[in-house]
Write a protein that holds these residues in place. Sequence first.
Motif, PDB file in Angstrom:
ATOM      1  N   ALA A 104      34.809  40.794  32.275  1.00 40.17           N
ATOM      2  CA  ALA A 104      35.750  41.425  31.599  1.00 40.17           C
ATOM      3  C   ALA A 104      35.760  42.964  32.129  1.00 40.17           C
ATOM      4  O   ALA A 104      34.526  43.583  32.698  1.00 40.17           O
ATOM      5  N   ILE A 105      36.744  43.730  32.342  1.00 41.44           N
ATOM      6  CA  ILE A 105      36.714  45.084  32.407  1.00 41.44           C
ATOM      7  C   ILE A 105      36.668  45.781  30.836  1.00 41.44           C
ATOM      8  O   ILE A 105      37.137  45.228  29.888  1.00 41.44           O
ATOM      9  N   PHE A 106      35.581  46.712  30.857  1.00 42.20           N
ATOM     10  CA  PHE A 106      35.346  47.424  29.459  1.00 42.20           C
ATOM     11  C   PHE A 106      35.890  48.510  29.168  1.00 42.20           C
ATOM     12  O   PHE A 106      35.589  49.511  30.007  1.00 42.20           O
ATOM     13  N   CYS A 107      36.495  48.905  28.321  1.00 35.41           N
ATOM     14  CA  CYS A 107      37.125  50.404  27.991  1.00 35.41           C
ATOM     15  C   CYS A 107      36.545  50.760  26.637  1.00 35.41           C
ATOM     16  O   CYS A 107      36.868  50.221  25.496  1.00 35.41           O
ATOM     17  N   GLY A 108      36.016  52.040  26.563  1.00 33.99           N
ATOM     18  CA  GLY A 108      35.411  52.412  25.189  1.00 33.99           C
ATOM     19  C   GLY A 108      35.960  53.869  25.030  1.00 33.99           C
ATOM     20  O   GLY A 108      35.874  54.702  26.128  1.00 33.99           O
ATOM     21  N   HIS A 109      35.780  54.277  23.863  1.00 33.52           N
ATOM     22  CA  HIS A 109      36.122  55.483  23.117  1.00 33.52           C
ATOM     23  C   HIS A 109      34.963  55.918  22.249  1.00 33.52           C
ATOM     24  O   HIS A 109      34.742  55.254  21.463  1.00 33.52           O
ATOM     25  N   ASP A 110      34.457  57.226  22.228  1.00 32.58           N
ATOM     26  CA  ASP A 110      33.585  57.613  21.422  1.00 32.58           C
ATOM     27  C   ASP A 110      32.602  56.916  21.329  1.00 32.58           C
ATOM     28  O   ASP A 110      31.943  56.606  22.456  1.00 32.58           O
ATOM     29  N   TRP A 111      32.038  56.425  20.425  1.00 24.89           N
ATOM     30  CA  TRP A 111      30.832  55.465  20.492  1.00 24.89           C
ATOM     31  C   TRP A 111      30.971  54.219  21.168  1.00 24.89           C
ATOM     32  O   TRP A 111      30.062  53.709  21.824  1.00 24.89           O
ATOM     33  N   GLY A 112      32.198  53.716  21.107  1.00 21.99           N
ATOM     34  CA  GLY A 112      32.456  52.501  22.201  1.00 21.99           C
ATOM     35  C   GLY A 112      32.441  52.929  23.526  1.00 21.99           C
ATOM     36  O   GLY A 112      32.166  52.127  24.130  1.00 21.99           O
ATOM     37  N   GLY A 113      32.731  54.236  23.938  1.00 25.31           N
ATOM     38  CA  GLY A 113      32.290  54.509  25.429  1.00 25.31           C
ATOM     39  C   GLY A 113      30.824  54.340  25.508  1.00 25.31           C
ATOM     40  O   GLY A 113      30.540  53.752  26.711  1.00 25.31           O
ATOM     41  N   PHE A 114      29.922  54.784  24.658  1.00 22.23           N
ATOM     42  CA  PHE A 114      28.284  54.666  25.107  1.00 22.23           C
ATOM     43  C   PHE A 114      28.129  52.941  25.178  1.00 22.23           C
ATOM     44  O   PHE A 114      27.513  52.870  25.957  1.00 22.23           O
ATOM     45  N   VAL A 115      28.882  52.340  24.327  1.00 19.39           N
ATOM     46  CA  VAL A 115      28.490  50.938  24.372  1.00 19.39           C
ATOM     47  C   VAL A 115      29.031  50.169  25.874  1.00 19.39           C
ATOM     48  O   VAL A 115      28.379  49.561  26.519  1.00 19.39           O
TER      49      VAL A 115
END
Length: 331
Positions: A104-115
Motif C-alpha cells: 500500500a501507499i501510506f499517507c500520514g498526518h501529525d503522529w500518523g506521519g511518524f507512523v
Amino acid sequence: MSSPAFPEPTFVEANGLKLAIHEQGSGLPVIMCHGFPELAFSWRHQLPAVAAAGFRAIAPDQRGYGRTVDAATGRIPDGVEAYDMKHLTGDMVAMMDAMGIDKAIFCGHDWGGFVVWQMPLRHPDRVAGVIGVNTPFIPRGPIEPITAMREAYGDDMYIVYFQQPGVADELFGKDIPKSLRFWYRKSAVTLEDFDKAAPDAAKNLALTKLFEVPESEWGGDALLTPEEAAYYEAAFARTGFTGGLNWYRNFTRNWQRSENLPDRVDVPCLMISAANDVVLRPELTDGMEQFCPDLEKHVIADCGHWTQAEKPDELNALITDWLTRRFSTGS
C-alpha cells in the motif's frame, strides 16, 4: 466546505485489536493514518477524492482512538508500552494481512506521519510509497528526544508535559468539547508574525498553558462545523484521551529501540507542508532528500496544522496528482 458523507466502518481483527476501518474506492490501496487528537474521520475530505482518482482509500481509527478497541476487552488497550512504534506499525501490517493487501501507499498526518515514515524502515516489503502531510521524515537523533525537548523548550513544552501519567488526560477529559475547540482551530498567524510577536508560552510550545487562558484569547477561527464537532466529541467521550497521549509517552522507548533501523526511505515520497504550522514547520523538511532520494515537496499557503480540513481542496489536488503520475490506477 461541507463535510462529505463519511462511510460507516467495517471491522477486522488484527494484532489483538478490533480495528474500525473506513474505506472507499478500488485499486492500489492508500492507507491514511491520523494523528492526535484525530480519527479516521479526519480524512473525510480525502477519502472520496482519492477513491475518485482510482485508488482504494482506507482510513482506520488507530490504536487508542474511535471505535478501534482491544479485541479481548472491548476497550482501548491498557499500558503505555502498548502504544509504541512496534505496535503502531504492526497494526498496519496485521490490518493489511486481514484485508488481503500485499502493498500500500501510506499517507500520514501529525503522529500518523511518524507512523507512515517508519513503515518503509520496519516493513519495507509492504510499502509502495509514502505521503507525509505536515510531518516530515526525521532521522534518529543522537540524543534521547524527551531530554532534547526539555533542554530546548522547558518542562511546559507540550510533549514533555504529556509524559506525566494521567495529568493531560484529566486536563483535556474534564471538558471534551472545550478541548476539541482548543485543538481544532485555523491558523491564526503566519510563521513570520509568530516568530516576531508570539508570547513565550507559544514559542516554547507550552500548549497546556495556552489552554488555560480565556477561550476568547486563543486566536484563530474554529475549524469544525457543529456536526463535525459532535462526531469528535462522541468519539472522545467513549475513549478519553489516554490512548492518544500514550503515543507521546513512547518517544523514549521508540528512540531506544530504533538504533539499528535504516535511515533511508527507498520508495517514492511526497511531502506536503503547511506554511503556517508552528509545530511541524516547513523548514523541517530541509535536507529530507538525503534520506528520501525519490522525493517531491510542496507547501500549502495560508494553512495551519489541520491541513486535511483547513485546505482540503489544495491537499487533495496535490495527493491525487502525485498518485496518478507515480502509480498506475486500477491495479
